[in-house]
Design an enzyme around this catalytic site. Structure first.
Site, PDB file in Angstrom:
ATOM      1  N   ASP A  48      24.848 -16.678 -17.358  1.00 49.93           N
ATOM      2  CA  ASP A  48      25.565 -15.445 -17.022  1.00 49.93           C
ATOM      3  C   ASP A  48      26.889 -15.336 -17.772  1.00 49.93           C
ATOM      4  OD1 ASP A  48      26.136 -13.046 -15.555  1.00 49.93           O
ATOM      5  OD2 ASP A  48      27.498 -14.212 -14.304  1.00 49.93           O
ATOM      6  N   CYS A  55      11.463 -24.645   2.865  1.00 57.98           N
ATOM      7  CA  CYS A  55      12.453 -25.724   2.986  1.00 57.98           C
ATOM      8  C   CYS A  55      13.102 -25.708   4.371  1.00 57.98           C
ATOM      9  CB  CYS A  55      13.561 -25.533   1.957  1.00 57.98           C
ATOM     10  SG  CYS A  55      13.194 -26.312   0.386  1.00 57.98           S
ATOM     11  N   HIS A  56      13.372 -26.890   4.873  1.00 54.44           N
ATOM     12  CA  HIS A  56      14.073 -27.016   6.145  1.00 54.44           C
ATOM     13  C   HIS A  56      15.572 -26.774   5.960  1.00 54.44           C
ATOM     14  CE1 HIS A  56      10.410 -29.406   6.670  1.00 54.44           C
ATOM     15  NE2 HIS A  56      10.520 -29.162   7.956  1.00 54.44           N
ATOM     16  N   MET A 102      14.743 -30.562  -3.214  1.00 49.69           N
ATOM     17  CA  MET A 102      14.860 -29.134  -3.525  1.00 49.69           C
ATOM     18  C   MET A 102      16.325 -28.701  -3.612  1.00 49.69           C
ATOM     19  SD  MET A 102      11.840 -28.565  -4.126  1.00 49.69           S
ATOM     20  CE  MET A 102      12.314 -26.976  -4.828  1.00 49.69           C
TER      21      MET A 102
END
Lengths: 161, 161, 161, 161, 161, 161
Positions: B127, B75-76, B112
């Site tokens: 969690d 990814c950029h 993304m």
């Protein structure tokens, strides 16, 4: 029944584990990516000749396990002693099946590390294949097994094995 | 059909986007956490009085969107111009439903980032509730919509709305 | 002749690039790892059957390019538009030869990103082979070429090509 | 002879160190930057009056040692107990000579931390002097000494002292 | 009287704690944000209905404690065993009062982790309210109490309680 | 009057800046550390001969400015074009006085980057002197000046100059 990550005033807290004993703790998590059959075939063929999606995703998963305390706000920073991530192509069900195992000698469990490794490995599969298949789905991320610590051993009932 | 994240020799690459035009790009992703009905009730009741699981997960999702290039190898790095994450309790289906929207004026898409925000928000729900419900599952993580860029607008066919 | 990273009082500064024009900037860096011939052979054989040291190092290099501003104190944070890293086994000289190319449309150069990618790829080769060859050496890390920006194009005189 | 960072299927793994005993582990690494004599003179003169390249690089090296597990994919996260980095100007050979020493009481060695500290200190020297000397080279990065752990003490044969 | 973070040559060092004994260490730090009375009222009213500034700041503080070794150059990376952060509206003095408590079983103290948690929680309050009150001030950040380790227990003389 | 970091449902959001125009934005922040006169003297004397607390803190401040979006949850990731941090010993008032200036050509302001740089520089002064003076206090952290963007120029009324 209550949530351990809040104190009496409702403030989120990183739970105090100072009093817990050090023990060897293991967690195994899984997850799956559903893709078009052509995408599964492309990953398989590509891996043989032109670059291996699964190897990139696997490494991303291992590195992500180490970043868990940066991502999940109330997770403890942990000196993990082992991380493994496996990705398998499941042509029959047109999925990539992911398993991660984390281990630690310490005062708290490593379930979140294993789940984070699986999640980021799955995201990486998506990233690398999205130019040919935007409709992929990540699903069935869950804890399969844990051992060690006060709560002992736990195994998921409906584990895909 | 080929994978853009590899070069001719099969080396993984961060794709060159220098030649792409800057445009406003938006991506919407979703994901869901399936929990026991008692867990869903606990999240709802807790939020009112003793600490808000969804607010913590929402913030974790926003912060994770910013960490996407640290997690997803190819990814950029991107100067995101907006991130929103919403979490809703779905008592009927005993799920937490998560949506993330990212926006950027830039040379590459933000799918993304939106998917990472959803994934980490889901991990955070896990969690915070795992002490009462280890059997939770994260599923149905997918892109719902994107717009902007050369490939234009795309919408998932089977979007849960 | 002076150093641009200090102000008149001798304070380190991140140089102000607000006034520079955006242009396409490219940098190519190289580096090498010298290892025992048996280690080079092991990397080659292993890659074919049992796991690919060079693929892991290559990915580590790409990811490290993105971390450059976290590592090199006075580097600007940059939205890199492309990173490629190549590793080649050089049996004749018993080395692993590494090349990294970074690109950006922006106000400052990407030399440090390319050099960081090379360095971390080399460190990763060392890490993965150190159990069989602690005496490896990393050498010949240098800029080979840059273009773009006010200072224009520069090419190393003694480039190994 | 095999590589410990892969399992039987060729998957990269973070090696399991749960069974290793805790011991005090030390690693010393070195590296060098070759620069033009005028650059070496500039660093020396500048440090006295206008800002100290070596002090910046030294701090960058210490901080980088802590980031090693973020950079080198299969390194364990470690609670380092000590890091020192020294940089010396070597006018005779027109180099900056760098040494890093890391220490840990733990289950795995700190060679990579020392080598990463050296590498990032060298990159920082490059960054701070590149406006006057793009042709600098980083070389001779290697482990000089390690002690502690099952493999015991190791010293490089051709150590520049 | 000397500063422990430098060696004899004046190089900054991460102090060697290998020889220190592991003990339970606790640190409590505080800090305050002074804001206009209307801002304090807005935070209070908003928290009830439209989004909780203090909850966001509290989470930011907890997460920042974990990033301390990335921020403070000579701090050791530490597996914190507990972090709590509390923020209270003080209408009488028109301030937000912040307290952070960190705990560790380890070889070095956690004062910096507690102070970092307080500082970032305060910065987050500033960020979230700056659109209505740019003149806020952060003040009175200090250590209130520490215990554990060779230097034992220390309590600030003029602690606001 | 409302808080821009929440949406209508009270969810925290990273504010959408896609529609804002790019402009040159500058922010200047300040902060101070109060220490015992002997500590101020020690910092001054040490800097001349044995290691420079202010230089370490200054670098920590610059690096922290780059980490702002990792720390302050709703801050945008920004390609900063300049960061400077200055620390001065103020013997008359027994303080260390810190100023940070950040600059960006972009769609959102850099106030938080300047305030974060000041805060971490102050924390680093504390860290390096805490072995001789645990009672130091950080105070008077505030924005002094900003310019650029839709809200234009703002200057603190009671700026210590």
């Amino acid at each position: 029944m209550t949530l351990t990550h809040f104190d009496d005033q409702g403030n989120a807290v990183m739970v105090d584990v100072s009093d817990k004993a050090e023990s060897v703790r293991t967690a195994v998590a899984q997850g799956r990516v559903r893709a078009a059959p052509e995408t599964i075939a492309l990953i398989r063929d590509h891996g043989l000749r032109k670059g291996d999606v699964l190897a990139v995703a696997q490494l991303a998963g291992i590195m992500a396990a180490k970043r868990t305390p940066d991502l999940v706000p109330l997770c403890h920073p942990l000196p993990l002693s082992s991380v493994t991530v496996d990705l398998d192509l499941n042509a029959a069900e047109s999925t990539v099946d992911i398993t991660a195992t984390c281990r630690l000698t310490g005062r708290t469990g490593v379930e979140m590390e294993a789940l984070t490794a699986v999640s980021v490995a799955a995201l990486t599969v998506y990233d690398m294949c999205k130019s040919v298949d935007r409709g992929m789905q990540i699903f069935d991320i869950k804890l399969r097994h844990k051992s060690g610590g006060r709560s002992g051993t736990w195994t998921s009932e409906n584990t895909k094995s």
